[in-house]
Design a protein around this motif. Sequence first.
Motif, PDB file in Angstrom:
ATOM      1  N   GLY A  32       0.794  -1.222   0.000  1.00  0.00           N
ATOM      2  CA  GLY A  32       0.000   0.000   0.000  1.00  0.00           C
ATOM      3  C   GLY A  32       0.823   1.266   0.000  1.00  0.00           C
ATOM      4  O   GLY A  32       0.402   2.288   0.568  1.00  0.00           O
ATOM      5  N   VAL A  33       2.001   1.237  -0.640  1.00  0.00           N
ATOM      6  CA  VAL A  33       2.827   2.437  -0.738  1.00  0.00           C
ATOM      7  C   VAL A  33       2.182   3.415  -1.711  1.00  0.00           C
ATOM      8  O   VAL A  33       1.724   3.038  -2.792  1.00  0.00           O
ATOM      9  CB  VAL A  33       4.256   2.090  -1.202  1.00  0.00           C
ATOM     10  N   ASP A  34       2.138   4.666  -1.309  1.00  0.00           N
ATOM     11  CA  ASP A  34       1.581   5.717  -2.152  1.00  0.00           C
ATOM     12  C   ASP A  34       2.549   6.036  -3.294  1.00  0.00           C
ATOM     13  O   ASP A  34       3.695   6.387  -3.049  1.00  0.00           O
ATOM     14  CB  ASP A  34       1.334   6.963  -1.301  1.00  0.00           C
ATOM     15  N   ASP A  35       2.071   5.902  -4.534  1.00  0.00           N
ATOM     16  CA  ASP A  35       2.866   6.203  -5.726  1.00  0.00           C
ATOM     17  C   ASP A  35       4.225   5.502  -5.663  1.00  0.00           C
ATOM     18  O   ASP A  35       5.274   6.152  -5.637  1.00  0.00           O
ATOM     19  CB  ASP A  35       3.050   7.719  -5.873  1.00  0.00           C
ATOM     20  N   PRO A  36       4.240   4.167  -5.679  1.00  0.00           N
ATOM     21  CA  PRO A  36       5.508   3.440  -5.529  1.00  0.00           C
ATOM     22  C   PRO A  36       6.418   3.615  -6.736  1.00  0.00           C
ATOM     23  O   PRO A  36       5.977   3.935  -7.841  1.00  0.00           O
ATOM     24  CB  PRO A  36       5.054   1.984  -5.409  1.00  0.00           C
ATOM     25  N   GLU A  37       7.698   3.380  -6.511  1.00  0.00           N
ATOM     26  CA  GLU A  37       8.692   3.504  -7.570  1.00  0.00           C
ATOM     27  C   GLU A  37       8.446   2.504  -8.691  1.00  0.00           C
ATOM     28  O   GLU A  37       7.813   1.464  -8.497  1.00  0.00           O
ATOM     29  CB  GLU A  37      10.098   3.280  -6.997  1.00  0.00           C
ATOM     30  N   SER A  38       8.978   2.815  -9.863  1.00  0.00           N
ATOM     31  CA  SER A  38       8.930   1.897 -10.991  1.00  0.00           C
ATOM     32  C   SER A  38      10.165   0.992 -10.968  1.00  0.00           C
ATOM     33  O   SER A  38      11.135   1.245 -10.238  1.00  0.00           O
ATOM     34  CB  SER A  38       8.897   2.675 -12.307  1.00  0.00           C
ATOM     35  N   VAL A  39      10.125  -0.055 -11.772  1.00  0.00           N
ATOM     36  CA  VAL A  39      11.285  -0.930 -11.901  1.00  0.00           C
ATOM     37  C   VAL A  39      12.468  -0.152 -12.467  1.00  0.00           C
ATOM     38  O   VAL A  39      13.616  -0.352 -12.052  1.00  0.00           O
ATOM     39  CB  VAL A  39      10.952  -2.141 -12.802  1.00  0.00           C
ATOM     40  N   ALA A  40      12.192   0.760 -13.395  1.00  0.00           N
ATOM     41  CA  ALA A  40      13.281   1.562 -13.967  1.00  0.00           C
ATOM     42  C   ALA A  40      13.921   2.447 -12.899  1.00  0.00           C
ATOM     43  O   ALA A  40      15.149   2.626 -12.887  1.00  0.00           O
ATOM     44  CB  ALA A  40      12.752   2.425 -15.120  1.00  0.00           C
ATOM     45  N   ALA A  41      13.120   2.997 -12.005  1.00  0.00           N
ATOM     46  CA  ALA A  41      13.675   3.819 -10.924  1.00  0.00           C
ATOM     47  C   ALA A  41      14.560   2.974 -10.013  1.00  0.00           C
ATOM     48  O   ALA A  41      15.623   3.420  -9.564  1.00  0.00           O
ATOM     49  CB  ALA A  41      12.551   4.471 -10.125  1.00  0.00           C
ATOM     50  N   HIS A  42      14.128   1.752  -9.750  1.00  0.00           N
ATOM     51  CA  HIS A  42      14.943   0.832  -8.951  1.00  0.00           C
ATOM     52  C   HIS A  42      16.274   0.556  -9.647  1.00  0.00           C
ATOM     53  O   HIS A  42      17.334   0.558  -9.001  1.00  0.00           O
ATOM     54  CB  HIS A  42      14.178  -0.460  -8.726  1.00  0.00           C
ATOM     55  N   SER A  43      16.244   0.329 -10.956  1.00  0.00           N
ATOM     56  CA  SER A  43      17.483   0.059 -11.693  1.00  0.00           C
ATOM     57  C   SER A  43      18.440   1.243 -11.607  1.00  0.00           C
ATOM     58  O   SER A  43      19.657   1.062 -11.491  1.00  0.00           O
ATOM     59  CB  SER A  43      17.170  -0.261 -13.163  1.00  0.00           C
ATOM     60  N   TRP A  44      17.894   2.457 -11.664  1.00  0.00           N
ATOM     61  CA  TRP A  44      18.745   3.647 -11.485  1.00  0.00           C
ATOM     62  C   TRP A  44      19.370   3.623 -10.089  1.00  0.00           C
ATOM     63  O   TRP A  44      20.564   3.924  -9.931  1.00  0.00           O
ATOM     64  CB  TRP A  44      17.931   4.930 -11.655  1.00  0.00           C
ATOM     65  N   GLY A  45      18.587   3.274  -9.079  1.00  0.00           N
ATOM     66  CA  GLY A  45      19.126   3.223  -7.723  1.00  0.00           C
ATOM     67  C   GLY A  45      20.273   2.238  -7.600  1.00  0.00           C
ATOM     68  O   GLY A  45      21.278   2.515  -6.937  1.00  0.00           O
ATOM     69  N   VAL A  46      20.138   1.081  -8.242  1.00  0.00           N
ATOM     70  CA  VAL A  46      21.203   0.081  -8.219  1.00  0.00           C
ATOM     71  C   VAL A  46      22.462   0.635  -8.876  1.00  0.00           C
ATOM     72  O   VAL A  46      23.578   0.505  -8.351  1.00  0.00           O
ATOM     73  CB  VAL A  46      20.744  -1.213  -8.915  1.00  0.00           C
ATOM     74  N   ALA A  47      22.289   1.272 -10.033  1.00  0.00           N
ATOM     75  CA  ALA A  47      23.439   1.845 -10.734  1.00  0.00           C
ATOM     76  C   ALA A  47      24.103   2.931  -9.894  1.00  0.00           C
ATOM     77  O   ALA A  47      25.342   3.021  -9.835  1.00  0.00           O
ATOM     78  CB  ALA A  47      22.995   2.414 -12.085  1.00  0.00           C
ATOM     79  N   TYR A  48      23.301   3.744  -9.228  1.00  0.00           N
ATOM     80  CA  TYR A  48      23.874   4.818  -8.420  1.00  0.00           C
ATOM     81  C   TYR A  48      24.642   4.265  -7.221  1.00  0.00           C
ATOM     82  O   TYR A  48      25.688   4.805  -6.842  1.00  0.00           O
ATOM     83  CB  TYR A  48      22.779   5.777  -7.948  1.00  0.00           C
ATOM     84  N   LEU A  49      24.167   3.180  -6.640  1.00  0.00           N
ATOM     85  CA  LEU A  49      24.905   2.555  -5.542  1.00  0.00           C
ATOM     86  C   LEU A  49      26.264   2.060  -6.010  1.00  0.00           C
ATOM     87  O   LEU A  49      27.248   2.137  -5.265  1.00  0.00           O
ATOM     88  CB  LEU A  49      24.092   1.397  -4.955  1.00  0.00           C
ATOM     89  N   VAL A  50      26.324   1.536  -7.231  1.00  0.00           N
ATOM     90  CA  VAL A  50      27.610   1.093  -7.774  1.00  0.00           C
ATOM     91  C   VAL A  50      28.582   2.268  -7.833  1.00  0.00           C
ATOM     92  O   VAL A  50      29.751   2.158  -7.434  1.00  0.00           O
ATOM     93  CB  VAL A  50      27.429   0.480  -9.180  1.00  0.00           C
ATOM     94  N   LEU A  51      28.113   3.402  -8.335  1.00  0.00           N
ATOM     95  CA  LEU A  51      28.972   4.581  -8.436  1.00  0.00           C
ATOM     96  C   LEU A  51      29.339   5.136  -7.070  1.00  0.00           C
ATOM     97  O   LEU A  51      30.485   5.513  -6.821  1.00  0.00           O
ATOM     98  CB  LEU A  51      28.262   5.670  -9.247  1.00  0.00           C
ATOM     99  N   ALA A  52      28.350   5.212  -6.186  1.00  0.00           N
ATOM    100  CA  ALA A  52      28.538   5.906  -4.916  1.00  0.00           C
ATOM    101  C   ALA A  52      29.255   5.069  -3.861  1.00  0.00           C
ATOM    102  O   ALA A  52      30.061   5.591  -3.087  1.00  0.00           O
ATOM    103  CB  ALA A  52      27.183   6.368  -4.376  1.00  0.00           C
ATOM    104  N   LEU A  53      28.957   3.767  -3.822  1.00  0.00           N
ATOM    105  CA  LEU A  53      29.470   2.928  -2.734  1.00  0.00           C
ATOM    106  C   LEU A  53      30.205   1.684  -3.213  1.00  0.00           C
ATOM    107  O   LEU A  53      30.610   0.848  -2.402  1.00  0.00           O
ATOM    108  CB  LEU A  53      28.300   2.508  -1.820  1.00  0.00           C
TER     109      LEU A  53
END
Length: 224
Positions: free
Chosen positions: A46-67
């Motif tokens: 029941g999350v309001d306006d949940p993220e898309s799969v594409a947004a999740h993929s961006w998050g994964v890529a950003y973690l690679v760069l950042a951490l």
Amino acid sequence: MAGKSDDDDAGDDDRDADADRDAALDAVLAAYDLKDERRTGWQLRGVDDPESVAAHSWGVAYLVLALGERFREELPGVDFDRALRLAVVHDVAEAETGDVAARADSTAEGVDREAKVAAEREAMADLAGPLPERVRDAWEAYEARDSPEAVLIKECDLLDTCLQALMYEQDDRYDPERGEPDAFREYDDLDEFFATTEPRLRTEAGRELFAEVRERYRAARDGA
């Protein structure tokens, strides 16, 4: 009967090239469905306006760069540029198959891993078929989980879910009444996302980051 002229051959080549370009664009447009494919786990909760799969993929890529550097000692020889390619494509098949949530709740319906992989491999044959081989190769490398880059992406995939749960908790973005009534019977709040993540982490760096994120999540959940 006259044979084909050089001009005829050139015309055929041009038509083939046009068809290849059309097929490639069609495949890219099909993959763009990821921008609208919502992550199933958040919807169940029941999350309001949940993220898309594409947004999740961006998050994964950003973690690679950042951490990503935090994993280098345990994953010697990891190529971060290659890892980013894996991050971009790791969930592309879900443009056709949809997102299937991993669940820790014993009352939840189990996932047939072999059937899931088979469906995703068939989807990738459609989605990546007209595209350069590097697209399919990156997806296959991620699925194999036998390279340092694939291990890193899976760790970041799991951690991204926990970070997103932390954000939703901090922002009070979910209401179980909006979700599926039978979902998450054994877990309160967003606890199940941490329960599914912890046993699947393979590196000490991943476990350390997980523990830090979980601590922040619990503080937000408990109003500390």
